[in-house]
Design a protein around this motif. Structure first.
Motif, mmCIF file in Angstrom:
data_model
loop_
_atom_site.group_PDB
_atom_site.id
_atom_site.type_symbol
_atom_site.label_atom_id
_atom_site.label_comp_id
_atom_site.label_asym_id
_atom_site.label_seq_id
_atom_site.Cartn_x
_atom_site.Cartn_y
_atom_site.Cartn_z
ATOM 1 N N GLN A 1 0.823 -1.204 0.000
ATOM 2 C CA GLN A 1 0.000 0.000 0.000
ATOM 3 C C GLN A 1 0.865 1.266 0.000
ATOM 4 O O GLN A 1 0.562 2.256 0.650
ATOM 5 C CB GLN A 1 -0.951 0.004 1.209
ATOM 6 C CG GLN A 1 -1.950 -1.129 1.188
ATOM 7 C CD GLN A 1 -2.865 -1.102 2.403
ATOM 8 O OE1 GLN A 1 -2.954 -0.105 3.113
ATOM 9 N NE2 GLN A 1 -3.543 -2.204 2.635
ATOM 10 N N GLY A 2 2.000 1.192 -0.719
ATOM 11 C CA GLY A 2 2.879 2.341 -0.856
ATOM 12 C C GLY A 2 3.813 2.585 0.316
ATOM 13 O O GLY A 2 4.581 3.542 0.300
ATOM 14 N N LYS A 3 3.789 1.734 1.333
ATOM 15 C CA LYS A 3 4.652 1.887 2.511
ATOM 16 C C LYS A 3 5.615 0.708 2.608
ATOM 17 O O LYS A 3 5.279 -0.414 2.242
ATOM 18 C CB LYS A 3 3.824 1.948 3.809
ATOM 19 C CG LYS A 3 2.986 3.185 3.938
ATOM 20 C CD LYS A 3 3.867 4.378 4.189
ATOM 21 C CE LYS A 3 3.058 5.637 4.420
ATOM 22 N NZ LYS A 3 3.915 6.775 4.659
ATOM 23 N N GLU A 4 6.824 0.952 3.101
ATOM 24 C CA GLU A 4 7.789 -0.115 3.322
ATOM 25 C C GLU A 4 7.549 -0.730 4.702
ATOM 26 O O GLU A 4 7.652 -0.049 5.712
ATOM 27 C CB GLU A 4 9.212 0.413 3.233
ATOM 28 C CG GLU A 4 9.588 0.875 1.851
ATOM 29 C CD GLU A 4 10.971 1.484 1.792
ATOM 30 O OE1 GLU A 4 11.670 1.542 2.826
ATOM 31 O OE2 GLU A 4 11.358 1.920 0.690
ATOM 32 N N LEU B 1 10.975 -7.971 14.798
ATOM 33 C CA LEU B 1 10.527 -6.591 14.883
ATOM 34 C C LEU B 1 9.923 -6.230 13.532
ATOM 35 O O LEU B 1 10.515 -6.501 12.487
ATOM 36 C CB LEU B 1 11.693 -5.660 15.193
ATOM 37 C CG LEU B 1 12.485 -5.972 16.464
ATOM 38 C CD1 LEU B 1 13.678 -5.026 16.578
ATOM 39 C CD2 LEU B 1 11.589 -5.869 17.678
ATOM 40 N N ILE B 2 8.737 -5.630 13.546
ATOM 41 C CA ILE B 2 8.062 -5.224 12.320
ATOM 42 C C ILE B 2 7.739 -3.736 12.447
ATOM 43 O O ILE B 2 7.149 -3.309 13.435
ATOM 44 C CB ILE B 2 6.748 -6.015 12.098
ATOM 45 C CG1 ILE B 2 7.038 -7.517 12.039
ATOM 46 C CG2 ILE B 2 6.059 -5.557 10.819
ATOM 47 C CD1 ILE B 2 5.784 -8.380 11.962
ATOM 48 N N GLY B 3 8.135 -2.962 11.463
ATOM 49 C CA GLY B 3 7.888 -1.532 11.513
ATOM 50 C C GLY B 3 7.593 -0.965 10.141
ATOM 51 O O GLY B 3 7.846 -1.602 9.123
ATOM 52 N N VAL B 4 7.061 0.235 10.124
ATOM 53 C CA VAL B 4 6.722 0.930 8.883
ATOM 54 C C VAL B 4 7.558 2.205 8.835
ATOM 55 O O VAL B 4 7.570 2.977 9.782
ATOM 56 C CB VAL B 4 5.221 1.296 8.836
ATOM 57 C CG1 VAL B 4 4.889 2.015 7.544
ATOM 58 C CG2 VAL B 4 4.357 0.070 9.026
ATOM 59 N N ALA C 1 1.352 5.277 10.133
ATOM 60 C CA ALA C 1 0.903 3.936 9.758
ATOM 61 C C ALA C 1 0.835 3.072 11.009
ATOM 62 O O ALA C 1 1.784 3.024 11.793
ATOM 63 C CB ALA C 1 1.870 3.325 8.760
ATOM 64 N N ASN C 2 -0.294 2.438 11.213
ATOM 65 C CA ASN C 2 -0.473 1.501 12.322
ATOM 66 C C ASN C 2 -0.593 0.103 11.751
ATOM 67 O O ASN C 2 -1.287 -0.122 10.760
ATOM 68 C CB ASN C 2 -1.757 1.815 13.114
ATOM 69 C CG ASN C 2 -1.684 3.145 13.808
ATOM 70 O OD1 ASN C 2 -0.673 3.485 14.394
ATOM 71 N ND2 ASN C 2 -2.745 3.912 13.719
ATOM 72 N N LEU C 3 0.077 -0.855 12.371
ATOM 73 C CA LEU C 3 -0.037 -2.255 11.976
ATOM 74 C C LEU C 3 -0.920 -2.963 12.982
ATOM 75 O O LEU C 3 -0.668 -2.910 14.183
ATOM 76 C CB LEU C 3 1.349 -2.921 11.941
ATOM 77 C CG LEU C 3 2.283 -2.438 10.852
ATOM 78 C CD1 LEU C 3 3.667 -3.038 11.049
ATOM 79 C CD2 LEU C 3 1.742 -2.790 9.487
ATOM 80 N N GLN D 1 -2.877 -5.929 9.136
ATOM 81 C CA GLN D 1 -3.602 -4.858 8.463
ATOM 82 C C GLN D 1 -2.840 -3.555 8.638
ATOM 83 O O GLN D 1 -2.350 -3.248 9.719
ATOM 84 C CB GLN D 1 -4.999 -4.727 9.062
ATOM 85 C CG GLN D 1 -5.844 -3.645 8.434
ATOM 86 C CD GLN D 1 -7.229 -3.564 9.078
ATOM 87 O OE1 GLN D 1 -7.661 -4.480 9.770
ATOM 88 N NE2 GLN D 1 -7.905 -2.470 8.863
ATOM 89 N N LEU D 2 -2.722 -2.791 7.555
ATOM 90 C CA LEU D 2 -2.080 -1.490 7.591
ATOM 91 C C LEU D 2 -3.176 -0.436 7.622
ATOM 92 O O LEU D 2 -4.036 -0.395 6.752
ATOM 93 C CB LEU D 2 -1.198 -1.302 6.352
ATOM 94 C CG LEU D 2 -0.413 -0.005 6.256
ATOM 95 C CD1 LEU D 2 0.609 0.087 7.384
ATOM 96 C CD2 LEU D 2 0.277 0.078 4.907
#
Length: 96
Positions: free
Chosen positions: A30-33, A45-48, A58-60, A73-74
Motif C-alpha cells: 500500500q505504498g509503505k515499506e 521486529l516489524i515496523g513501517v 501507519a499503524n499495523l 492490516q495497515l
C-alpha cells in the motif's frame, strides 16, 4: 548463540523456492515499506518507515485467524502536525 540474520524462503507462483538470508527485509505494501528484522533475542521486529513530511502515521494491526495464521492490516491515521513538538522524545507512553 543469537544472531540477527533472517533466513528467507522466496517462492514463485509456480512453487519454485529460493533460499537466502539478510539482516532486514522489506515488503512494499500500500505504498509503505513494511520492514521485518530479527532482534537477536528470538523476536521479530516489524515496523513501517515514516518519511519526513508524512501527513499520516501507519499503524499495523495483527489479528489471529487460525492456529498457524494471522492477519496483518495497515491502517493510516492522521498525524497531529499542529501539535508537533520538535523537542519530543519518543518513548513507550507517547503512542508513536
Amino acid at each position: 548463540m543469537t544472531t540477527d540474520t533472517l533466513k528467507l524462503i522466496l517462492e514463485d507462483t509456480d512453487g519454485t523456492q529460493l533460499e537466502t538470508s539478510c539482516t532486514r527485509v522489506a515488503v512494499v505494501w500500500q505504498g509503505k515499506e513494511i520492514w521485518i528484522q530479527h532482534d537477536g533475542r528470538g523476536q521479530l521486529l516489524i515496523g513501517v518507515d515514516v518519511e519526513e513530511g508524512d501527513a499520516e502515521y501507519a499503524n499495523l494491526l495483527v489479528r489471529p485467524l487460525a492456529t498457524n495464521l494471522m492477519s496483518l492490516q495497515l491502517e493510516m491515521e492522521p498525524a497531529d502536525v499542529e501539535g508537533d513538538d520538535d523537542d519530543h522524545v519518543h518513548g513507550p507512553g507517547c503512542n508513536h
